[in-house]
Design an enzyme around this catalytic site. Structure first.
Site, PDB file in Angstrom:
ATOM      1  N   HIS A 134      12.388  38.683  -7.372  1.00  0.00           N
ATOM      2  CA  HIS A 134      11.097  38.157  -7.805  1.00  0.00           C
ATOM      3  C   HIS A 134      11.253  37.222  -9.001  1.00  0.00           C
ATOM      4  CE1 HIS A 134       9.576  41.502  -5.361  1.00  0.00           C
ATOM      5  NE2 HIS A 134       8.417  40.876  -5.365  1.00  0.00           N
ATOM      6  N   LYS A 185       7.442  39.024 -13.482  1.00  0.00           N
ATOM      7  CA  LYS A 185       6.980  40.275 -12.873  1.00  0.00           C
ATOM      8  C   LYS A 185       7.207  41.437 -13.834  1.00  0.00           C
ATOM      9  CE  LYS A 185       7.270  43.046  -8.646  1.00  0.00           C
ATOM     10  NZ  LYS A 185       5.794  43.121  -8.562  1.00  0.00           N
TER      11      LYS A 185
END
Length: 245
Positions: free
Chosen positions: A132, A136
């Site tokens: 990601h 995040k």
């Protein structure tokens, strides 16, 4: 239906604002972001809310929404078993209110979790790599955690992953989620990606999903918004809406 968006100025939230505005059968009633009062939702007669905020604030948001009988579709992650139990406790006092919490709304990601559960009993080993963007907040991702739990459930009663590792640096083998190693990557340029790796004698299987743009979440979120009030109480994931059980 009158729909509000929490986290409206975030990257995903802004995408959801545009999606609701573009949907002929939905009305964008409120855009709420950090610092804005949640009372905006009741003042605008909002019927359902899309929440893409932060794990630190999502529980307060849900308590307010449930208390006021506003349905919620939640894409914010960080839901532990204790948090889920708390949401169920709040909902018990408001039996006509619906909350749907999903680790991922991308249809391909949901299908990949389903495929992983189907494949799990046929392989000796399983590991997950989730990748990601560096903004995040949680690791491993909700999708990876959910995938690992589904694999573990499907492998119940079978031998654990073979692994002769006896010496390693802390974290080198990833996080252990119900016996499934999960490795988290945070890298600039990524959005949301996951690989599920299966192995057995003489073969491997890789199930990979890539969200290349946050618009990949839109169809699943809108499906959930349109149908959330059909399912009073708590629903985890959009699998029931896709007839994936």
């Amino acid at each position: 239906m009158r729909v509000g968006v929490l986290g409206a100025k975030g990257k995903v939230g802004a995408t959801m604002v545009s999606a609701v505005e573009s949907a002929a059968d939905l009305t964008l009633s409120a855009e709420v972001d950090a610092g804005d009062p949640l009372s905006t939702l009741t003042e605008t007669n909002t019927e359902a809310v899309i929440d893409f905020t932060h794990p630190d604030v999502v529980m307060g948001n849900l308590e307010f929404l449930i208390d006021n009988g506003i349905h919620a579709v939640v894409g914010t992650t960080g839901f532990t078993a204790e948090r889920v139990e708390q949401v169920q406790s709040w909902l018990a006092k408001k039996p006509s209110t619906a909350v749907l919490i999903a680790p991922n709304f991308a249809i391909g990601a949901v299908l990949s979790m389903h495929f992983a559960k189907q494949a799990a009993p046929f392989f000796d080993s399983a590991e997950i790599i989730e990748l990601h963007h560096p903004q995040k907040a949680d690791a491993p991702s909700g999708t990876a955690t959910r995938t690992a739990k589904l694999i573990a459930e499907a492998r119940e009663g079978l031998a654990p992953n073979p692994d002769a590792t006896s010496t390693s640096l802390p974290g080198a083998r990833g996080a252990d989620v119900d016996g499934i190693p999960v490795h988290a990557v945070r890298l600039a340029g990524l959005v949301a990606h996951q690989e599920v790796l299966f192995g057995t004698q003489g073969e491997t299987l890789t199930i990979r999903h890539d969200s290349l743009d946050r618009t990949s979440f839109v169809p699943g979120v809108l499906l959930a918004v349109r149908r959330v009030r059909e399912r009073p109480g708590l629903t985890i994931g959009i699998e029931p809406l896709l007839n994936l059980q």
